[in-house]
Write an enzyme that holds these catalytic residues in place. Structure first.
Site, short mmCIF file in Angstrom:
data_model
loop_
_atom_site.label_atom_id
_atom_site.label_comp_id
_atom_site.label_asym_id
_atom_site.label_seq_id
_atom_site.Cartn_x
_atom_site.Cartn_y
_atom_site.Cartn_z
N ARG A 10 -65.92 30.61 -43.40
CA ARG A 10 -64.80 31.01 -44.27
C ARG A 10 -65.13 30.71 -45.74
O ARG A 10 -64.25 30.40 -46.54
CB ARG A 10 -63.50 30.34 -43.85
CG ARG A 10 -63.15 30.52 -42.38
CD ARG A 10 -61.83 29.89 -42.00
NE ARG A 10 -61.80 29.58 -40.57
CZ ARG A 10 -60.86 28.88 -39.96
NH1 ARG A 10 -59.83 28.42 -40.66
NH2 ARG A 10 -60.92 28.64 -38.67
N HIS A 51 -57.56 34.16 -41.90
CA HIS A 51 -57.85 33.69 -40.54
C HIS A 51 -56.67 33.88 -39.58
O HIS A 51 -56.83 34.41 -38.49
CB HIS A 51 -58.26 32.21 -40.56
CG HIS A 51 -58.56 31.66 -39.20
ND1 HIS A 51 -57.58 31.11 -38.39
CD2 HIS A 51 -59.72 31.58 -38.50
CE1 HIS A 51 -58.13 30.72 -37.25
NE2 HIS A 51 -59.42 31.00 -37.30
N GLU A 102 -65.58 38.32 -38.73
CA GLU A 102 -64.97 38.06 -37.42
C GLU A 102 -63.67 38.83 -37.29
O GLU A 102 -62.75 38.67 -38.10
CB GLU A 102 -64.71 36.57 -37.21
CG GLU A 102 -64.11 36.31 -35.84
CD GLU A 102 -63.80 34.85 -35.54
OE1 GLU A 102 -62.99 34.60 -34.63
OE2 GLU A 102 -64.38 33.97 -36.21
N ASP A 222 -68.71 24.41 -42.54
CA ASP A 222 -67.79 24.29 -43.65
C ASP A 222 -68.46 23.74 -44.89
O ASP A 222 -67.92 23.82 -46.00
CB ASP A 222 -66.64 23.34 -43.28
CG ASP A 222 -65.76 23.87 -42.16
OD1 ASP A 222 -65.73 25.08 -41.93
OD2 ASP A 222 -65.09 23.04 -41.51
#
Length: 227
Positions: A10, A51, A102, A222
């Site tokens: 992300r 997300h 995704e 991350d």
């Protein structure tokens, strides 16, 4: 040993608000080779980088992404600062490196495929700069049946053997297991069958070291600076 790709989860989620242009820029600043992001469709069919199914967790507002128009989403702020980007805005803003998209909503499969086709045809980008992954395997199958060139990644957090079988059936490029599922033996076995192994989401130094020792093809993290 081939280089293990450093993929910002992300963006650089451990440093900057997830799935924002600032987070993607930070990931590359910290040495990422590519980014992973999530997409849904807005009420008017735009591909939105976010997300969750709703905006509740990441903004001060409530509501499902699928019920909000792009105009409405443009008025929301993540952490009171960042805009919610579209996939096109994201691709335009980042270097021509790997973008792992995704699919969080099956309905986004064909729009994402068409956007990738547009970039390849009009902007001289290569299919290999994109990778579409999902836990929704039906969505991946839908893309594969329409376009043999879009790279696909099969996500799994439980059944690795089932994921391998499905990856074979759709001629996927990569398998994305939850990193706790991996051993040096099953990593090598997937690679011997032609699949790249993308481990997620790996953050702790000891886990990063273990994935490196297994020789995975990519680590989704991350904290891109920890690789």
């Amino acid at each position: 040993m081939p280089k293990i790709l450093n993929i910002g989860h992300r963006g650089a989620k451990g440093h900057v608000a997830e799935n924002t242009l600032a987070s993607f820029a930070k990931a590359f600043e910290l040495g990422a080779d590519g980014i992973e992001l999530d997409v849904h469709l807005s009420a008017d069919g735009e591909i939105i980088v976010i997300h969750d199914h709703s905006v509740t967790r990441t903004t001060s507002q409530k509501g499902n992404v699928a019920d909000l128009s792009l105009s409405q989403l443009n008025h929301l702020k993540i952490d009171g600062i960042h805009n919610i980007p579209t996939l096109a805005q994201t691709v335009d803003a980042i270097p021509s490196k790997l973008v792992n998209i995704e699919l969080k909503a099956k309905q986004a499969a064909k729009p994402v495929m068409h956007l990738i086709e547009k970039y390849v045809q009009e902007n001289s980008r290569d299919y290999r700069q994109f990778l579409v992954s999902s836990f929704d395997w039906v969505a991946l199958k839908e893309i594969r049946e329409s376009n043999a060139n879009v790279p696909l990644g099969v996500l799994t957090e439980a059944d690795l053997e089932l994921a391998i079988g499905f990856a074979k059936s759709i001629q996927a490029d990569t398998i994305h297991p939850y990193f706790h599922l991996l051993t040096s033996e099953n990593t090598a076995r997937m690679q011997s069958q032609g699949f790249g192994v993308f481990a997620w989401t790996v953050n702790e130094p000891e886990d990063l070291a273990r994935m490196k020792s297994f020789g995975v093809d990519a680590i989704i993290t991350d904290f891109p600076d920890r690789l």
